[in-house]
Design a protein around this motif. Structure first.
Motif, PDB file in Angstrom:
ATOM      1  N   ASN A   1      -2.006   2.902   2.075  1.00  0.00           N
ATOM      2  CA  ASN A   1      -0.576   2.699   1.798  1.00  0.00           C
ATOM      3  C   ASN A   1      -0.188   1.252   2.143  1.00  0.00           C
ATOM      4  O   ASN A   1      -1.046   0.424   2.469  1.00  0.00           O
ATOM      5  CB  ASN A   1       0.284   3.751   2.531  1.00  0.00           C
ATOM      6  CG  ASN A   1       0.206   3.620   4.050  1.00  0.00           C
ATOM      7  OD1 ASN A   1      -0.112   2.564   4.586  1.00  0.00           O
ATOM      8  ND2 ASN A   1       0.502   4.698   4.743  1.00  0.00           N
TER       9      ASN A   1
ATOM     10  N   ILE B   1       1.090   5.800  -2.190  1.00  0.00           N
ATOM     11  CA  ILE B   1       2.243   5.398  -1.378  1.00  0.00           C
ATOM     12  C   ILE B   1       3.385   6.402  -1.472  1.00  0.00           C
ATOM     13  O   ILE B   1       3.539   7.095  -2.478  1.00  0.00           O
ATOM     14  CB  ILE B   1       2.717   3.970  -1.748  1.00  0.00           C
ATOM     15  CG1 ILE B   1       3.049   3.832  -3.228  1.00  0.00           C
ATOM     16  CG2 ILE B   1       1.689   2.941  -1.313  1.00  0.00           C
ATOM     17  CD1 ILE B   1       3.578   2.455  -3.613  1.00  0.00           C
ATOM     18  N   PHE B   2       4.153   6.447  -0.409  1.00  0.00           N
ATOM     19  CA  PHE B   2       5.294   7.371  -0.346  1.00  0.00           C
ATOM     20  C   PHE B   2       6.487   6.771  -1.107  1.00  0.00           C
ATOM     21  O   PHE B   2       7.079   7.427  -1.952  1.00  0.00           O
ATOM     22  CB  PHE B   2       5.657   7.624   1.121  1.00  0.00           C
ATOM     23  CG  PHE B   2       6.761   8.611   1.297  1.00  0.00           C
ATOM     24  CD1 PHE B   2       6.519   9.971   1.223  1.00  0.00           C
ATOM     25  CD2 PHE B   2       8.065   8.188   1.533  1.00  0.00           C
ATOM     26  CE1 PHE B   2       7.538  10.899   1.381  1.00  0.00           C
ATOM     27  CE2 PHE B   2       9.096   9.111   1.689  1.00  0.00           C
ATOM     28  CZ  PHE B   2       8.833  10.463   1.617  1.00  0.00           C
TER      29      PHE B   2
ATOM     30  N   ASP C   1      -3.492   8.134  13.492  1.00  0.00           N
ATOM     31  CA  ASP C   1      -2.047   8.186  13.710  1.00  0.00           C
ATOM     32  C   ASP C   1      -1.795   8.110  15.209  1.00  0.00           C
ATOM     33  O   ASP C   1      -2.331   8.917  15.977  1.00  0.00           O
ATOM     34  CB  ASP C   1      -1.501   9.507  13.128  1.00  0.00           C
ATOM     35  CG  ASP C   1       0.022   9.593  13.173  1.00  0.00           C
ATOM     36  OD1 ASP C   1       0.643   8.914  14.016  1.00  0.00           O
ATOM     37  OD2 ASP C   1       0.579  10.345  12.375  1.00  0.00           O
TER      38      ASP C   1
ATOM     39  N   ILE D   1      -4.509   1.586  14.198  1.00  0.00           N
ATOM     40  CA  ILE D   1      -5.419   1.530  13.044  1.00  0.00           C
ATOM     41  C   ILE D   1      -6.452   0.404  13.136  1.00  0.00           C
ATOM     42  O   ILE D   1      -7.603   0.575  12.733  1.00  0.00           O
ATOM     43  CB  ILE D   1      -4.641   1.470  11.712  1.00  0.00           C
ATOM     44  CG1 ILE D   1      -5.640   1.622  10.570  1.00  0.00           C
ATOM     45  CG2 ILE D   1      -3.794   0.224  11.567  1.00  0.00           C
ATOM     46  CD1 ILE D   1      -5.107   2.126   9.312  1.00  0.00           C
TER      47      ILE D   1
ATOM     48  N   GLU E   1      -0.403   8.845   7.656  1.00  0.00           N
ATOM     49  CA  GLU E   1      -0.154   9.796   6.572  1.00  0.00           C
ATOM     50  C   GLU E   1       1.167  10.544   6.753  1.00  0.00           C
ATOM     51  O   GLU E   1       1.700  10.606   7.854  1.00  0.00           O
ATOM     52  CB  GLU E   1      -1.333  10.784   6.580  1.00  0.00           C
ATOM     53  CG  GLU E   1      -1.315  11.882   5.568  1.00  0.00           C
ATOM     54  CD  GLU E   1      -1.436  11.387   4.156  1.00  0.00           C
ATOM     55  OE1 GLU E   1      -1.871  10.255   3.922  1.00  0.00           O
ATOM     56  OE2 GLU E   1      -1.072  12.152   3.258  1.00  0.00           O
TER      57      GLU E   1
HETATM   58  O1  PTJ Z   1       3.568   2.345   1.836  1.00  0.00           O
HETATM   59  P1  PTJ Z   1       4.243   3.674   1.782  1.00  0.00           P
HETATM   60  O2  PTJ Z   1       5.352   3.730   0.781  1.00  0.00           O
HETATM   61  O3  PTJ Z   1       3.275   4.813   1.586  1.00  0.00           O
HETATM   62  O4  PTJ Z   1       4.907   3.933   3.224  1.00  0.00           O
HETATM   63  C1  PTJ Z   1       4.101   3.968   4.375  1.00  0.00           C
HETATM   64  C2  PTJ Z   1       4.845   4.560   5.578  1.00  0.00           C
HETATM   65  C3  PTJ Z   1       3.959   4.374   6.798  1.00  0.00           C
HETATM   66  C4  PTJ Z   1       6.153   3.800   5.747  1.00  0.00           C
HETATM   67  C5  PTJ Z   1       5.111   6.046   5.294  1.00  0.00           C
HETATM   68  O5  PTJ Z   1       3.912   6.699   5.060  1.00  0.00           O
HETATM   69  C6  PTJ Z   1       5.873   6.701   6.414  1.00  0.00           C
HETATM   70  O6  PTJ Z   1       7.095   6.774   6.451  1.00  0.00           O
HETATM   71  O7  PTJ Z   1       5.086   7.216   7.380  1.00  0.00           O
HETATM   72  P2  PTJ Z   1       5.622   8.015   8.655  1.00  0.00           P
HETATM   73  O8  PTJ Z   1       5.999   9.404   8.252  1.00  0.00           O
HETATM   74  O9  PTJ Z   1       6.605   7.210   9.433  1.00  0.00           O
HETATM   75  O10 PTJ Z   1       4.294   8.153   9.493  1.00  0.00           O
HETATM   76  C7  PTJ Z   1       3.595   7.037   9.916  1.00  0.00           C
HETATM   77  C8  PTJ Z   1       2.827   7.430  11.180  1.00  0.00           C
HETATM   78  O11 PTJ Z   1       1.923   6.379  11.453  1.00  0.00           O
HETATM   79  C9  PTJ Z   1       3.702   7.606  12.424  1.00  0.00           C
HETATM   80  O12 PTJ Z   1       3.351   8.804  13.095  1.00  0.00           O
HETATM   81  C10 PTJ Z   1       3.369   6.392  13.308  1.00  0.00           C
HETATM   82  O13 PTJ Z   1       3.351   6.727  14.668  1.00  0.00           O
HETATM   83  C11 PTJ Z   1       1.962   6.046  12.828  1.00  0.00           C
HETATM   84  N1  PTJ Z   1       1.650   4.615  12.935  1.00  0.00           N
HETATM   85  C12 PTJ Z   1       2.443   3.562  12.672  1.00  0.00           C
HETATM   86  N2  PTJ Z   1       1.794   2.403  12.855  1.00  0.00           N
HETATM   87  C13 PTJ Z   1       0.527   2.734  13.216  1.00  0.00           C
HETATM   88  C14 PTJ Z   1       0.431   4.147  13.267  1.00  0.00           C
HETATM   89  N3  PTJ Z   1      -0.709   4.771  13.586  1.00  0.00           N
HETATM   90  C15 PTJ Z   1      -1.786   4.002  13.856  1.00  0.00           C
HETATM   91  N4  PTJ Z   1      -1.752   2.646  13.838  1.00  0.00           N
HETATM   92  C16 PTJ Z   1      -0.639   1.978  13.524  1.00  0.00           C
HETATM   93  N5  PTJ Z   1      -0.626   0.642  13.521  1.00  0.00           N
END
Ligand code: PTJ
Length: 249
Positions: free
Chosen positions: A78, A104-105, A181, A200, A162
């Motif tokens: 993503n 991507i979302f 995650d 990550i 994810e």
């Molecule tokens: O590019 P897109 O449109 O697919 O959007 C991507 C995001 C990440 C914005 C989208 O998938 C999203 O909204 O994800 P969530 O539901 O917020 O979930 C992201 C998860 O990744 C959360 O649980 C965060 O804690 C985790 N996270 C964020 N940054 C990192 C991470 N985990 C590991 N390493 C990181 N650097």
């Protein structure tokens, strides 16, 4: 990029922010990606910005799963993943002979193409996701759109950062899902086959090393007694322990 002195105690963390901001400016990362990154940072702070033994164990289990997949493995990419670790997802894909798939979302065709081009500029040769000729059943948002020859047909999917409902839907399709995650209580972490609770950058570095090592030995180390729920519990216990220690200072 904003110049961060290397001597800054939080240099690594601040540089990750810079990469996300650069990703947004390049049209690769969504603005919402900043918020998701902040949530990740908060959990990273709680685990002490280091790889926990539980994460190392999950990484070992993940390496075995990825190396023993029957049908092709696919690495889902993503906007945050593309901005933070393009070289590492490409290196892992090469080691596993696995394609990368842009998924991507916050979907726009333009962003899919920009992420694909960005990965190709970094040396990727097999980037899927532009066809989107199949759908994951049971999901109404854009992350349901996948390539038939990619995520739809793979039996193991590595899906870092994810969305919980897609993780569940992939599992419902009979696939194994490895996730990275930082949130040990996210729906993704709870539903994945193997959840690596680590940043990550660190997780992929370790995963690459382990896959290389096992390939060199010509033998895959299967963790038969690996239990994802127990492993997540170990992470939560570690966070609670750390918070209690902080309380005393
Ligand atoms: O590019 P897109 O449109 O697919 O959007 C991507 C995001 C990440 C914005 C989208 O998938 C999203 O909204 O994800 P969530 O539901 O917020 O979930 C992201 C998860 O990744 C959360 O649980 C965060 O804690 C985790 N996270 C964020 N940054 C990192 C991470 N985990 C590991 N390493 C990181 N650097």
């Amino acid at each position: 990029m904003f110049r961060i002195p290397k001597t800054h105690p939080r240099y690594k963390s601040l540089m990750k922010r810079e990469k996300i901001v650069a990703g947004i400016e390049a049209g690769i990362t969504s603005k919402q990606g900043l918020i998701a990154h902040g949530r990740g940072e908060a959990f990273d702070y709680l685990i002490g910005e280091r790889t926990l033994p539980a994460a190392m164990r999950a990484t070992e289990a993940a390496a075995a799963l990825l190396l023993t997949a029957q049908k092709p493995v696919v690495i889902s990419v993503n906007g945050n993943v593309a901005a933070l670790v393009p070289e590492r997802v490409i290196a892992l894909g090469e080691l596993l002979n696995a394609p990368l798939e842009v998924n991507i979302f916050y979907w726009t065709e333009e962003r899919v193409m920009k992420i694909k081009e960005h990965l190709e500029q970094h040396g990727a040769t097999n980037v899927l996701g532009a066809k989107a000729d199949a759908r994951i059943p049971g999901i109404e948002h854009a992350r349901a759109r996948v390539d038939y020859e990619g995520i739809y047909s793979a039996d193991v999917v590595l899906a870092p950062l994810e969305d919980g409902d897609r993780c569940e839907a992939l599992i419902a399709m009979g696939k194994k899902v490895v996730t990275i995650d930082l949130n040990p209580v996210s729906r993704t972490s709870k539903h994945a086959t193997v959840s690596i609770v680590d940043d990550i950058e660190r997780a992929l570095k370790n995963l690459i090393l382990m896959v290389k090592e096992q390939k060199k030995k010509g033998k895959v180390k299967i963790l038969a007694d690996y239990d994802n729920e127990d492993n997540l519990r170990a992470v939560i216990n570690e966070i609670v322990k750390r918070l209690k220690e902080e309380e005393l200072r």
